[in-house]
Design a protein around this motif. Sequence first.
Motif, PDB file in Angstrom:
ATOM      1  N   LEU A  14      39.459  13.874  34.921  1.00 29.34           N
ATOM      2  CA  LEU A  14      39.177  14.934  33.956  1.00 29.34           C
ATOM      3  C   LEU A  14      40.289  15.973  33.968  1.00 29.34           C
ATOM      4  CD1 LEU A  14      37.167  16.364  31.994  1.00 29.34           C
ATOM      5  CD2 LEU A  14      36.150  17.438  34.019  1.00 29.34           C
ATOM      6  N   TYR A  15      40.852  16.233  32.791  1.00 31.67           N
ATOM      7  CA  TYR A  15      41.883  17.279  32.636  1.00 31.67           C
ATOM      8  C   TYR A  15      41.370  18.284  31.608  1.00 31.67           C
ATOM      9  CZ  TYR A  15      46.497  19.456  32.413  1.00 31.67           C
ATOM     10  OH  TYR A  15      47.531  20.356  32.503  1.00 31.67           O
ATOM     11  N   ALA A  56      29.070  17.727  30.091  1.00 33.84           N
ATOM     12  CA  ALA A  56      30.207  18.559  30.496  1.00 33.84           C
ATOM     13  C   ALA A  56      30.009  19.924  29.864  1.00 33.84           C
ATOM     14  CB  ALA A  56      31.530  17.940  30.046  1.00 33.84           C
ATOM     15  N   GLY A  57      29.821  20.944  30.694  1.00 33.23           N
ATOM     16  CA  GLY A  57      29.558  22.284  30.195  1.00 33.23           C
ATOM     17  C   GLY A  57      30.780  23.182  30.319  1.00 33.23           C
ATOM     18  N   PHE A  58      31.208  23.758  29.195  1.00 37.49           N
ATOM     19  CA  PHE A  58      32.369  24.643  29.173  1.00 37.49           C
ATOM     20  C   PHE A  58      31.920  26.040  28.747  1.00 37.49           C
ATOM     21  CE2 PHE A  58      33.931  20.381  28.434  1.00 37.49           C
ATOM     22  CZ  PHE A  58      35.052  20.308  29.253  1.00 37.49           C
ATOM     23  N   LYS A  64      40.581  27.447  20.501  1.00 38.03           N
ATOM     24  CA  LYS A  64      40.353  26.045  20.790  1.00 38.03           C
ATOM     25  C   LYS A  64      40.833  25.708  22.204  1.00 38.03           C
ATOM     26  CE  LYS A  64      41.195  22.989  17.626  1.00 38.03           C
ATOM     27  NZ  LYS A  64      41.927  22.073  16.702  1.00 38.03           N
ATOM     28  N   LYS A  65      39.974  25.052  22.955  1.00 33.55           N
ATOM     29  CA  LYS A  65      40.320  24.548  24.277  1.00 33.55           C
ATOM     30  C   LYS A  65      40.116  23.035  24.281  1.00 33.55           C
ATOM     31  CE  LYS A  65      41.145  28.520  26.331  1.00 33.55           C
ATOM     32  NZ  LYS A  65      42.470  28.887  26.894  1.00 33.55           N
ATOM     33  N   LEU A  66      41.024  22.331  24.897  1.00 34.01           N
ATOM     34  CA  LEU A  66      40.979  20.873  24.905  1.00 34.01           C
ATOM     35  C   LEU A  66      40.616  20.346  26.289  1.00 34.01           C
ATOM     36  CD1 LEU A  66      44.287  20.131  22.935  1.00 34.01           C
ATOM     37  CD2 LEU A  66      41.994  20.497  22.006  1.00 34.01           C
ATOM     38  N   PHE A  67      40.130  19.118  26.311  1.00 36.84           N
ATOM     39  CA  PHE A  67      39.979  18.415  27.581  1.00 36.84           C
ATOM     40  C   PHE A  67      40.078  16.918  27.314  1.00 36.84           C
ATOM     41  CE2 PHE A  67      35.688  17.611  26.216  1.00 36.84           C
ATOM     42  CZ  PHE A  67      35.254  16.509  26.952  1.00 36.84           C
ATOM     43  N   VAL A 112      38.561  14.123  17.431  1.00 35.74           N
ATOM     44  CA  VAL A 112      39.697  13.876  18.322  1.00 35.74           C
ATOM     45  C   VAL A 112      40.804  14.871  18.003  1.00 35.74           C
ATOM     46  CG1 VAL A 112      41.396  12.198  19.102  1.00 35.74           C
ATOM     47  CG2 VAL A 112      39.087  11.451  18.487  1.00 35.74           C
ATOM     48  N   ALA A 113      41.194  15.668  18.987  1.00 33.34           N
ATOM     49  CA  ALA A 113      42.217  16.693  18.794  1.00 33.34           C
ATOM     50  C   ALA A 113      43.613  16.084  18.908  1.00 33.34           C
ATOM     51  CB  ALA A 113      42.048  17.797  19.839  1.00 33.34           C
ATOM     52  N   GLU A 114      44.581  16.770  18.348  1.00 34.90           N
ATOM     53  CA  GLU A 114      45.965  16.338  18.481  1.00 34.90           C
ATOM     54  C   GLU A 114      46.386  16.389  19.949  1.00 34.90           C
ATOM     55  OE1 GLU A 114      48.045  15.137  16.253  1.00 34.90           O
ATOM     56  OE2 GLU A 114      46.568  15.267  14.638  1.00 34.90           O
ATOM     57  N   LYS A 115      47.213  15.450  20.344  1.00 33.06           N
ATOM     58  CA  LYS A 115      47.682  15.408  21.722  1.00 33.06           C
ATOM     59  C   LYS A 115      48.548  16.618  22.029  1.00 33.06           C
ATOM     60  CE  LYS A 115      51.004  12.579  22.880  1.00 33.06           C
ATOM     61  NZ  LYS A 115      51.763  11.353  23.199  1.00 33.06           N
ATOM     62  N   PRO A 116      48.219  17.383  23.084  1.00 24.74           N
ATOM     63  CA  PRO A 116      49.043  18.553  23.423  1.00 24.74           C
ATOM     64  C   PRO A 116      50.402  18.127  23.965  1.00 24.74           C
ATOM     65  CG  PRO A 116      47.345  18.202  25.083  1.00 24.74           C
ATOM     66  CD  PRO A 116      47.049  17.248  23.963  1.00 24.74           C
ATOM     67  N   LEU A 117      51.360  19.043  23.937  1.00 24.41           N
ATOM     68  CA  LEU A 117      52.727  18.719  24.340  1.00 24.41           C
ATOM     69  C   LEU A 117      52.829  18.291  25.796  1.00 24.41           C
ATOM     70  CD1 LEU A 117      54.641  21.619  22.528  1.00 24.41           C
ATOM     71  CD2 LEU A 117      54.414  19.235  21.798  1.00 24.41           C
ATOM     72  N   TYR A 118      51.917  18.811  26.642  1.00 16.22           N
ATOM     73  CA  TYR A 118      52.015  18.511  28.068  1.00 16.22           C
ATOM     74  C   TYR A 118      51.331  17.177  28.438  1.00 16.22           C
ATOM     75  CZ  TYR A 118      47.222  20.327  27.906  1.00 16.22           C
ATOM     76  OH  TYR A 118      45.912  20.539  27.588  1.00 16.22           O
ATOM     77  N   ALA A 119      50.735  16.481  27.469  1.00 14.28           N
ATOM     78  CA  ALA A 119      49.922  15.301  27.764  1.00 14.28           C
ATOM     79  C   ALA A 119      50.712  14.215  28.494  1.00 14.28           C
ATOM     80  CB  ALA A 119      49.311  14.749  26.475  1.00 14.28           C
TER      81      ALA A 119
END
Length: 233
Positions: A14-15, A56-58, A64-67, A112-119
């Motif tokens: 999990l990230y 999964a509770g955030f 916007k926050k991604l995981f 489905v979110a766009e892939k972040p740059l750090y992925a």
Amino acid sequence: MSNPSEIKKATLYLYPESKCVLNLNDSWINQEVIPNKLNVLDLTGYVQKGNNMLFAGFPFTIGKKLFAARLIVEYYNYDRIELSTDSSWLTVDSYTNPSIMRAFPIPVPPVVAEKPLYADSINYSEFKEWVIQVPVDALEKVNNIYMRIKYSGDRAELYNGYMLSDDDYNSHAVWNIGLNRQEHSVEGKSLNLVIYKQNQGEKIFYDLPVDGTDQIAEIKNMVFESEKIEQIK
């Protein structure tokens, strides 16, 4: 499909970009989840045969926050299944903790979110994976095709879907895999090759000299050689 074997291990990778708490089958998972880091969580004691419900509770935050998450379940018969957030999960917005005393809202497919740059920089050093695509007609005009792999690491596994198709403990010789000799057909399939690194401090005796690189899981060389069909006249 119900697997006849018992579950050997269940691991959640999990990230998240924010804090998170997890609830599996009405039990809170007492393992810390650290934001902006790849968390490796052992869920073996929480999963069960049949249906499982994972929450999964955030915390609510502005913006916007991604995981990203990946669940790998291994069985004692060497089968292995996995679920990933890009295609296999359902979501629901809820600002109350799950409870057996009230109905759970109907979940919907996630956006489905766009892939972040750090992925691309997220990695797990204990093992690496490669997908090997076998053409539909790969074995049509040959007797066999041999996949010859030289790798660094402790051991390697080749999966055809959820089933273990072949495996190898690294003897530092070439690993030869006959594609026409697998239990189930591999033509037109995407095979998953997994190589595990050797943990530091392990004492292993080899028949061949080693170069000290087994603490890195990597393919050194991979070639495919076909065995032609010989006609006897």
